[in-house]
Design a protein around this motif. Sequence first.
Motif, short mmCIF file in Angstrom:
data_model
loop_
_atom_site.label_atom_id
_atom_site.label_comp_id
_atom_site.label_asym_id
_atom_site.label_seq_id
_atom_site.Cartn_x
_atom_site.Cartn_y
_atom_site.Cartn_z
N ASN A 128 -0.17 -3.57 7.60
CA ASN A 128 -0.73 -2.69 8.63
C ASN A 128 -1.04 -1.34 7.99
N PRO A 129 -1.85 -0.50 8.66
CA PRO A 129 -2.21 0.79 8.05
C PRO A 129 -1.02 1.66 7.70
N ALA A 130 -0.01 1.69 8.57
CA ALA A 130 1.15 2.55 8.33
C ALA A 130 1.87 2.16 7.05
N ALA A 131 2.05 0.86 6.83
CA ALA A 131 2.76 0.40 5.63
C ALA A 131 1.97 0.72 4.37
N VAL A 132 0.64 0.54 4.43
CA VAL A 132 -0.21 0.82 3.26
C VAL A 132 -0.19 2.30 2.93
N LEU A 133 -0.36 3.13 3.96
CA LEU A 133 -0.40 4.56 3.73
C LEU A 133 0.96 5.12 3.29
N THR A 134 2.03 4.48 3.72
CA THR A 134 3.36 4.91 3.30
C THR A 134 3.51 4.80 1.79
N GLN A 135 2.89 3.78 1.20
CA GLN A 135 2.93 3.61 -0.25
C GLN A 135 1.86 4.42 -0.97
N LEU A 136 0.70 4.54 -0.36
CA LEU A 136 -0.44 5.14 -1.04
C LEU A 136 -0.41 6.67 -1.03
N LEU A 137 -0.05 7.28 0.09
CA LEU A 137 -0.13 8.73 0.20
C LEU A 137 0.84 9.47 -0.72
N PRO A 138 2.12 9.06 -0.82
CA PRO A 138 2.98 9.75 -1.79
C PRO A 138 2.45 9.63 -3.22
N ARG A 139 1.86 8.49 -3.55
CA ARG A 139 1.26 8.32 -4.88
C ARG A 139 0.05 9.25 -5.04
N TYR A 140 -0.69 9.42 -3.98
CA TYR A 140 -1.84 10.32 -4.01
C TYR A 140 -1.40 11.76 -4.30
N VAL A 141 -0.35 12.21 -3.62
CA VAL A 141 0.15 13.57 -3.82
C VAL A 141 0.60 13.76 -5.26
N ALA A 142 1.38 12.82 -5.77
CA ALA A 142 1.88 12.92 -7.15
C ALA A 142 0.73 12.86 -8.16
#
Length: 283
Positions: free
Chosen positions: A207-221
Amino acid sequence: MASQRDIRRRIGAVRNIKQITRAMQFVAASKLRRAQEATLASRPYSDKIDEVLADLAAVLGGEDHPLLAEREGGKRLIVLITTDRGLAGPLNTNTIRFAAREITQHEGDLSVVTVGRKGRDAMRRSRVPLEAHFAGFGDRPSFADVIPLARLVSDGFLDGSVSTVDIIFTRFVSTLVQRPANDRLLPVEPTEDTEGIPGGQFIFEPNPAAVLTQLLPRYVATRLFQAVLESKASEESSRMVAMKNATENAEDLISDLTLSYNKVRQANITREMIEIATGAQRR
């Protein structure tokens, strides 16, 4: 007029300085190549993840992940990236002045997270609130080095104490050109051109929430790591040019001192010859 001994001493001191600056120039040149390769190699990944998140932010919203939400009432957080060491030409001065303009032109509650001793010292002298400080990540920064910084930034945004996060760093353009830059990190800014990006174009598993939970912290780093790499390449480039200029200035100074030495030496010889001739005439 200085004596021959004093001028010889000055020439020796300048030659020692020249040897040091030349050695630092060669060291910076070797480090620059490694830093430049790392910066250029990571840019495509950083640009692509930035593009993907901008597209996602255009069709999703804060209800899908808090890092996409626009916030009000919180303070502005600036991540200022400078160097730990000096002798890098105008690099740190330009970056700190750029940050000072950003701080003074945008009034409101803000705090700064510094990476590098030069930025920390400048913010302390200006009495700008410091949220945290991170020492420079060495000559070979790794992705793991920026994880604590990324976590600090993300946590501040998620708990609502921070409304926007900006990164101020020096972008590496070429060996002779490095420009201070201010990039918005959070919230993720949607792309302006949303045509042809309907929400149904993306398929999220599970689902979008699960994908973004993994992707967004990686994006910030990733964005922070790219800024650190850009700053490191800019540092070594600016230091190499500064040491090259210092070496050339030392050579010019040695030439001037050598000319002065020869003039003093010639004047002393002439004076001695006149004294000998005068003494002979008196006899």
